[in-house]
Motif scaffolding. Structure first.
Motif, PDB file in Angstrom:
ATOM      1  N   PRO A  33       0.826  -1.219   0.000  1.00 42.11           N
ATOM      2  CA  PRO A  33       0.000   0.000   0.000  1.00 42.11           C
ATOM      3  C   PRO A  33       0.853   1.260   0.000  1.00 42.11           C
ATOM      4  O   PRO A  33       1.870   1.328   0.683  1.00 42.11           O
ATOM      5  N   MET A  34       0.423   2.245  -0.772  1.00 39.93           N
ATOM      6  CA  MET A  34       1.106   3.537  -0.778  1.00 39.93           C
ATOM      7  C   MET A  34       0.720   4.333   0.462  1.00 39.93           C
ATOM      8  O   MET A  34       1.540   4.946   1.094  1.00 39.93           O
ATOM      9  N   GLU A  35      -0.567   4.347   0.757  1.00 37.58           N
ATOM     10  CA  GLU A  35      -1.090   5.088   1.900  1.00 37.58           C
ATOM     11  C   GLU A  35      -2.434   4.499   2.276  1.00 37.58           C
ATOM     12  O   GLU A  35      -3.018   3.723   1.529  1.00 37.58           O
ATOM     13  N   LYS A  36      -2.925   4.880   3.436  1.00 34.72           N
ATOM     14  CA  LYS A  36      -4.203   4.366   3.911  1.00 34.72           C
ATOM     15  C   LYS A  36      -5.123   5.543   4.185  1.00 34.72           C
ATOM     16  O   LYS A  36      -4.739   6.485   4.861  1.00 34.72           O
ATOM     17  N   THR A  37      -6.333   5.503   3.635  1.00 33.07           N
ATOM     18  CA  THR A  37      -7.323   6.547   3.879  1.00 33.07           C
ATOM     19  C   THR A  37      -8.492   5.938   4.650  1.00 33.07           C
ATOM     20  O   THR A  37      -8.522   4.740   4.900  1.00 33.07           O
ATOM     21  N   ALA A  38      -9.475   6.740   5.005  1.00 33.08           N
ATOM     22  CA  ALA A  38     -10.603   6.253   5.795  1.00 33.08           C
ATOM     23  C   ALA A  38     -11.439   5.218   5.037  1.00 33.08           C
ATOM     24  O   ALA A  38     -11.912   4.255   5.613  1.00 33.08           O
ATOM     25  N   ASP A  39     -11.637   5.393   3.742  1.00 32.46           N
ATOM     26  CA  ASP A  39     -12.524   4.516   2.981  1.00 32.46           C
ATOM     27  C   ASP A  39     -11.810   3.586   2.008  1.00 32.46           C
ATOM     28  O   ASP A  39     -12.286   2.502   1.732  1.00 32.46           O
ATOM     29  N   ASN A  40     -10.712   4.039   1.454  1.00 33.51           N
ATOM     30  CA  ASN A  40     -10.040   3.258   0.416  1.00 33.51           C
ATOM     31  C   ASN A  40      -8.566   3.098   0.729  1.00 33.51           C
ATOM     32  O   ASN A  40      -8.006   3.825   1.526  1.00 33.51           O
TER      33      ASN A  40
END
Length: 85
Positions: free
Chosen positions: A53-60
């Motif tokens: 993963p590049m980054e983690k967001t709240a939904d995706n």
């Protein structure tokens, strides 16, 4: 079956399931190369396999950033694992 433990007469097991989804192919219609970023919805209890993963967001979870050559088509399978007792 992933793990088996026996502790004071109690038998514990851990298993895992793997799911792979083939996303629709992405096509670059431009005459220039582009960068493709695929966002995959988060699912509780699942972890991605073979993708970083590049980054983690709240939904995706945008997990894949890759070059897409001009006029090229890219197929992107997504593999996830769910471990349970």
């Amino acid at each position: 079956m992933r793990e088996i433990h026996l502790n004071h007469g109690v038998f514990f097991t851990k298993s895992a399931t793997e799911e792979t989804r083939d996303l629709p192919p992405a096509q670059c219609g431009s005459k220039k190369a582009k960068t493709l970023i695929i966002e995959h919805p988060l699912r509780a209890g699942y972890t991605l396999l073979n993708q970083k993963p590049m980054e983690k967001t709240a939904d995706n979870l945008p997990f894949l950033k890759c070059p897409l050559a001009a006029g090229a088509t890219r197929h992107s399978p997504v593999s996830e694992e769910h471990v349970f007792d």
